[in-house]
Motif scaffolding. Structure first.
Motif, mmCIF file in Angstrom:
data_model
loop_
_atom_site.group_PDB
_atom_site.id
_atom_site.type_symbol
_atom_site.label_atom_id
_atom_site.label_comp_id
_atom_site.label_asym_id
_atom_site.label_seq_id
_atom_site.Cartn_x
_atom_site.Cartn_y
_atom_site.Cartn_z
ATOM 1 N N ARG A 1 -22.252 45.754 -66.268
ATOM 2 C CA ARG A 1 -22.694 44.713 -65.462
ATOM 3 C C ARG A 1 -21.407 43.807 -65.022
ATOM 4 N N VAL A 2 -21.048 43.986 -63.949
ATOM 5 C CA VAL A 2 -20.011 43.227 -63.348
ATOM 6 C C VAL A 2 -20.106 41.637 -63.544
ATOM 7 N N ALA A 3 -19.307 41.020 -64.020
ATOM 8 C CA ALA A 3 -19.165 39.532 -64.215
ATOM 9 C C ALA A 3 -18.267 38.815 -62.870
ATOM 10 N N VAL A 4 -17.301 39.444 -62.730
ATOM 11 C CA VAL A 4 -16.319 38.956 -61.521
ATOM 12 C C VAL A 4 -15.465 40.275 -61.198
ATOM 13 N N CYS A 5 -14.911 40.304 -59.853
ATOM 14 C CA CYS A 5 -14.097 41.184 -59.412
ATOM 15 C C CYS A 5 -13.168 40.715 -58.457
ATOM 16 N N GLY A 6 -11.953 40.811 -58.574
ATOM 17 C CA GLY A 6 -10.822 40.328 -57.827
ATOM 18 C C GLY A 6 -10.766 41.295 -56.618
ATOM 19 N N VAL A 7 -10.260 40.677 -55.434
ATOM 20 C CA VAL A 7 -9.801 41.406 -54.158
ATOM 21 C C VAL A 7 -8.371 41.118 -53.987
ATOM 22 N N CYS A 8 -7.733 42.251 -53.464
ATOM 23 C CA CYS A 8 -6.461 42.195 -53.468
ATOM 24 C C CYS A 8 -5.890 42.816 -52.039
ATOM 25 N N GLY A 9 -4.657 42.876 -51.693
ATOM 26 C CA GLY A 9 -4.009 43.447 -50.528
ATOM 27 C C GLY A 9 -4.601 44.894 -50.170
ATOM 28 N N SER A 10 -4.652 45.495 -51.002
ATOM 29 C CA SER A 10 -5.127 47.105 -50.933
ATOM 30 C C SER A 10 -6.531 46.975 -50.424
ATOM 31 N N ASP A 11 -7.422 46.089 -50.810
ATOM 32 C CA ASP A 11 -8.847 45.948 -50.258
ATOM 33 C C ASP A 11 -8.598 45.617 -48.823
ATOM 34 N N ALA A 12 -8.075 44.661 -48.778
ATOM 35 C CA ALA A 12 -7.701 43.904 -47.329
ATOM 36 C C ALA A 12 -7.155 44.843 -46.389
ATOM 37 N N SER A 13 -6.445 46.038 -46.762
ATOM 38 C CA SER A 13 -5.954 46.899 -45.726
ATOM 39 C C SER A 13 -6.845 47.887 -45.361
ATOM 40 N N GLU A 14 -7.683 48.237 -46.482
ATOM 41 C CA GLU A 14 -8.617 49.244 -46.292
ATOM 42 C C GLU A 14 -9.744 48.620 -45.395
ATOM 43 N N PHE A 15 -10.062 47.548 -45.488
ATOM 44 C CA PHE A 15 -11.179 47.048 -44.679
ATOM 45 C C PHE A 15 -10.526 46.728 -43.258
ATOM 46 N N ASP A 16 -9.092 46.389 -43.108
ATOM 47 C CA ASP A 16 -8.422 46.296 -41.838
ATOM 48 C C ASP A 16 -8.328 47.433 -40.889
ATOM 49 N N ARG A 17 -7.745 48.573 -41.642
ATOM 50 C CA ARG A 17 -7.518 49.712 -41.088
ATOM 51 C C ARG A 17 -7.565 50.876 -41.562
ATOM 52 N N GLY A 18 -8.554 51.173 -42.575
ATOM 53 C CA GLY A 18 -8.931 52.002 -43.303
ATOM 54 C C GLY A 18 -9.833 53.080 -42.564
ATOM 55 N N PRO A 19 -9.895 54.379 -43.122
ATOM 56 C CA PRO A 19 -9.309 54.584 -44.641
ATOM 57 C C PRO A 19 -8.025 55.089 -44.390
ATOM 58 N N LEU A 20 -7.366 54.339 -45.664
ATOM 59 C CA LEU A 20 -6.067 54.640 -45.856
ATOM 60 C C LEU A 20 -6.014 55.516 -47.139
ATOM 61 N N LEU A 21 -6.495 54.937 -48.267
ATOM 62 C CA LEU A 21 -6.703 55.588 -49.482
ATOM 63 C C LEU A 21 -8.035 55.978 -49.836
ATOM 64 N N THR A 22 -8.959 55.156 -49.072
ATOM 65 C CA THR A 22 -10.452 55.092 -49.653
ATOM 66 C C THR A 22 -11.263 56.662 -49.122
ATOM 67 N N GLU A 23 -12.251 56.693 -49.761
ATOM 68 C CA GLU A 23 -13.138 57.749 -49.217
ATOM 69 C C GLU A 23 -14.377 57.311 -48.942
ATOM 70 N N LEU A 24 -14.702 57.186 -47.565
ATOM 71 C CA LEU A 24 -15.920 56.243 -47.280
ATOM 72 C C LEU A 24 -17.210 57.261 -47.262
ATOM 73 N N PRO A 25 -18.359 56.371 -47.409
ATOM 74 C CA PRO A 25 -18.465 55.093 -47.647
ATOM 75 C C PRO A 25 -18.459 54.926 -49.170
ATOM 76 N N VAL A 26 -17.608 53.669 -49.431
ATOM 77 C CA VAL A 26 -17.355 53.401 -50.896
ATOM 78 C C VAL A 26 -17.326 51.785 -51.098
ATOM 79 N N THR A 27 -17.859 51.666 -52.315
ATOM 80 C CA THR A 27 -17.882 50.254 -53.000
ATOM 81 C C THR A 27 -16.703 49.887 -53.118
#
Length: 355
Positions: free
Chosen positions: A33-59
């Protein structure tokens, strides 16, 4: 069927907060049960111009802490109710790097939140082996949400060989540089920190920096001389060409250079000069869960208040507006943005987590 809210990346620019079934842990897995989750530059890069490392769709989400909700078959190391932090990196445990303890170099390495569903959701299923039981620490969940990026810093400092009595330089006090500053200072080394932002240099001082200076106020070599320091280890965290150039200009023979920030373009390598100066060039990526995550949690426990790193927790619905877009614009007012997947508006009970 139980459902949860999750931030799912479908394509570049297309991140949707949607309902998904609560996952069921399989053999060797744990439902957190997730209480808190950070976001970082990798998340922002995937959102901006992905998929770079991600396999979509992904949480998205690889920096999270929470409590064990349920365990799968064969899991004996954790019980429901335990407070845990997630190391995110999933390794096979069988290949040569894994057998050597270098699980971050696993031949089939995957990351929760990039290649498999992560922690920007009410619940996440991950292998038990990448979770650390931190119940006994008593640390606030907002602090524990910083464990994964701190582990990256721990790994970089460990790889560098920095030790008490050494002098270190850190270029850039961002999402990783701040943690590298603290981890480096915790070794007993003297630390000189460089950044463009006066506010971030003040933060570096609170994190243990011995000296700071603003980029452009003289050369790094001049500032080292002024501080009476002879850098043994130089961490380039900004990923900027100027930052790397200043490191290479200031590095004395025998220095260790650690390029943490990923350069956006290929860099000419003067191997002849590097050989004659006997530089040690150290690569560093992610972290080894078993070695680095426990040390990261220990370091977090050395400082009573981390709110100057992550000053607020925003709801899941605000992950794009308050988390990812400020990172992309370079205008984030805080080092880390934490997300609470359970609220739909600003969290009223934030102080309870910090108690």
């Amino acid at each position: 069927m139980a459902v949860m809210r999750a931030a799912v990346l479908h394509a570049a620019g297309d991140l949707r907060v949607e309902d998904k079934p609560v996952p069921v842990p399989g053999p060797g897995e744990v439902l957190v049960r997730v209480a808190v989750c950070g976001v970082c530059g990798s998340d922002a890069s995937e959102f901006d111009r992905g998929p770079l490392l991600t396999e979509l769709p992904v949480t998205l989400g690889h920096e999270f802490a929470g409590t064990v909700e349920a365990v799968g078959e064969g899991v004996t190391s954790l019980e429901p109710g335990a407070v845990v932090v997630c190391g995110a990196g999933i390794s096979c445990g069988q290949c040569k790097p894994c057998r050597q303890g270098r699980t971050n170099l696993c031949r089939s390495y995957r990351t929760a939140g990039l290649q498999v569903d992560g922690g920007l959701a009410g619940f996440a299923v991950v292998p038990a082996g990448i979770l650390l039981d931190v119940t006994s620490t008593g640390l606030p969940l907002d602090t524990l949400g910083l464990a994964q990026p701190m582990a990256i810093a721990v790994h970089a400092v460990r790889r560098s060989g920095l030790k008490a009595g050494d002098d270190a330089v850190i270029i850039g006090v961002g999402g990783i540089g701040a943690f590298v500053t603290f981890a480096a200072a915790a070794t007993g080394a003297r630390v000189l920190v460089v950044d463009l932002s006066g506010a971030r240099l003040e933060l570096a001082e609170r994190l243990g920096a011995t000296a700071t200076f603003r980029s452009g106020d003289g050369t790094l070599a001049e500032q080292l001389e002024r501080a009476g320091m002879d850098a043994d280890v130089l961490f380039e965290v900004s990923g900027s060409a100027a930052g790397l150039a200043s490191v290479l200009d200031a590095a004395k023979p025998g220095a260790t250079i650690v390029p943490i920030g990923i350069q956006k373009a290929d860099v000419p390598v003067p191997l002849g000069a590097w050989t004659l100066r006997e530089y040690t060039i150290v690569g560093t990526v992610a972290h080894a869960v078993a070695d680095d995550l426990p040390e990261a949690v220990r370091l977090l426990g050395l400082r009573e208040d981390w709110s100057d790193i992550a000053s607020e927790v925003v709801p899941l619905d605000g992950v794009v507006e308050h988390g990812l877009r400020p990172l992309l614009a370079g205008g984030a007012s805080q080092i880390k943005t934490l997300i609470d997947p359970w609220t739909e508006s600003a969290r009223a009970a934030d102080h309870e987590r910090r108690a």
